[in-house]
Design an enzyme around this catalytic site. Structure first.
Site, PDB file in Angstrom:
ATOM      1  N   ARG A 153      10.484   4.752  -7.249  1.00 40.09           N
ATOM      2  CA  ARG A 153       9.635   3.913  -8.092  1.00 40.09           C
ATOM      3  C   ARG A 153       9.601   4.551  -9.478  1.00 40.09           C
ATOM      4  NH1 ARG A 153       6.659   4.606  -3.209  1.00 40.09           N
ATOM      5  NH2 ARG A 153       6.334   2.651  -2.048  1.00 40.09           N
ATOM      6  N   LYS A 184       3.068   6.069  -3.235  1.00 44.66           N
ATOM      7  CA  LYS A 184       1.807   5.348  -3.120  1.00 44.66           C
ATOM      8  C   LYS A 184       0.924   5.993  -2.066  1.00 44.66           C
ATOM      9  CE  LYS A 184       3.191   0.724  -4.650  1.00 44.66           C
ATOM     10  NZ  LYS A 184       3.313  -0.702  -4.278  1.00 44.66           N
ATOM     11  N   HIS A 262      12.478  -1.384 -11.069  1.00 50.35           N
ATOM     12  CA  HIS A 262      12.296  -1.770  -9.677  1.00 50.35           C
ATOM     13  C   HIS A 262      13.503  -2.541  -9.145  1.00 50.35           C
ATOM     14  CE1 HIS A 262       9.023  -0.931  -6.974  1.00 50.35           C
ATOM     15  NE2 HIS A 262       9.162  -2.096  -6.382  1.00 50.35           N
ATOM     16  N   ARG A 265      15.637  -0.020  -7.617  1.00 52.59           N
ATOM     17  CA  ARG A 265      15.093   0.368  -6.306  1.00 52.59           C
ATOM     18  C   ARG A 265      15.470  -0.681  -5.257  1.00 52.59           C
ATOM     19  NH1 ARG A 265      10.933   3.174  -3.509  1.00 52.59           N
ATOM     20  NH2 ARG A 265       9.484   1.844  -2.350  1.00 52.59           N
ATOM     21  N   HIS A 288       7.903   3.292   2.506  1.00 57.07           N
ATOM     22  CA  HIS A 288       7.064   2.166   2.922  1.00 57.07           C
ATOM     23  C   HIS A 288       6.213   2.567   4.121  1.00 57.07           C
ATOM     24  CE1 HIS A 288       9.948  -1.055   1.070  1.00 57.07           C
ATOM     25  NE2 HIS A 288       9.112  -0.547   0.184  1.00 57.07           N
ATOM     26  N   TYR A 297      14.367  -6.829   2.904  1.00 59.96           N
ATOM     27  CA  TYR A 297      15.737  -6.539   2.496  1.00 59.96           C
ATOM     28  C   TYR A 297      16.758  -7.046   3.506  1.00 59.96           C
ATOM     29  CZ  TYR A 297      13.560  -3.721  -1.089  1.00 59.96           C
ATOM     30  OH  TYR A 297      12.799  -3.324  -2.154  1.00 59.96           O
TER      31      TYR A 297
END
Length: 322
Positions: A153, A184, A262, A265, A288, A297
């Protein structure tokens, strides 16, 4: 008063209310008039005044809008207008309940993330800007390689420091070929750094100390100047600066549309999944928390396979009429 006249009078009074009392913008009032015109037409076709409409009618009309090709977002805006109208009628004591209160637009499909084709991603990574000075060129090349090669990110990228320390949010260990990043939820993860990214980073580190403003920045803000990626002022590069620089670089590289961090990414995840089909590994590399986030994806991967099938398989398309 006739049914149509009563409906028109209610709409006119409501539009006057939102224009004068609520002071909504002229364009908003215009859109309200259009949406309420649709409502009036559908009610008239059912021989109903607007104050006689029930929830079942609204659901039927919403389904008609959807089958006619109206997108979910557009239907949601229509329903929002109708809901406000009936809320006002309720406040005026003209209806006993709001027939639109519990009616919602169909759930919109989650948009697919935008990823570059493999050839485009490689072309961007290998692009050399002849107009850039060596210092800027080395930095920007390393940024592209890390974003695409590691799937970082942009916040993780700009949080990297040159060296590991107790206060560092992240760093790159070239000896072990790993980047330690803070993602995150303040979750740390290790990401492999490929040969091309490592090469670009070594080139950047070799010229990074040549920034004229770096010594003063170290005195003024040691934490900021410890950043792996710095600007001309010698302090930590910002996410906004990365976005701007990458956009310019991608256009110079001949990309059809500007590239943002992004997107690289997304490209990392999509291309890795196409090659490996290992969804769990991609989840770990992206950081994630939930695999359902990564599963989007697989839809990109299927699109890639479908295009390959359409282009190559002899039975993919019907024969042209002779």
């Amino acid at each position: 008063m006739a049914t149509s006249e009563r409906s028109d009078a209610l709409v006119d009074k409501y539009l006057e209310h939102v224009r004068v009392e609520r002071r909504l913008a002229a364009r908003t009032v215009e859109l309200y008039a259009i949406h309420l015109g649709t409502l009036t037409e559908k009610a008239a076709a059912a021989n109903l005044a607007l104050d006689q409409v029930q929830t079942a009618h609204v659901r039927r009309w919403m389904a008609q809008l959807h089958s006619a090709g109206r997108e979910s977002r557009g239907i949601a805006l229509v329903l929002s207008c109708w809901r406000s109208f009936y809320r006002w009628l309720g406040n005026e004591g003209l209806v006993g309940s709001n027939p639109v209160q519990d009616v919602h637009a169909p759930k919109a499909d989650r948009p697919l993330p935008k990823a570059l084709a493999v050839d485009d991603a490689v072309r961007l990574a290998e692009h050399r800007d002849p107009d850039a000075d060596p210092w800027t060129e080395a930095r920007d090349r390393a940024v592209v390689e890390l974003l695409y090669g590691c799937g970082l990110r942009v916040s993780e990228l700009v949080g990297l420091d040159v060296q590991a320390s107790p206060t560092a949010r992240g760093w790159v260990d070239l000896a072990s070929g790993e980047a330690q990043v803070l993602g995150k939820g303040n979750k740390r993860r290790s990401v492999p750094v490929g040969a091309k990214a490592a090469e670009a980073l070594q080139a950047w580190l070799a010229v990074r100390s040549g920034c004229p403003a770096l010594p003063a920045a170290l005195q003024r803000d040691p934490a900021g100047a410890a950043a792996l990626f710095i600007g001309r002022t010698g302090t930590r590069w910002t996410a906004q600066a990365v976005w701007k620089q990458l956009r310019q670089r991608s256009l110079k590289a001949g990309m059809a549309a500007p590239v943002h961090p992004h997107m690289l990414r997304h490209s990392f995840a999509s291309h890795l999944l196409q090659s490996s089909s290992d969804l769990r590994a991609v989840q770990e590399l992206l950081g994630h928390a939930n695999i359902t986030t990564t599963q989007v994806y697989t839809r990109l991967d299927f699109q890639h396979l479908a295009k390959a099938y359409d282009a190559a398989h002899p039975r993919a398309k019907a024969k042209e009429d002779k």
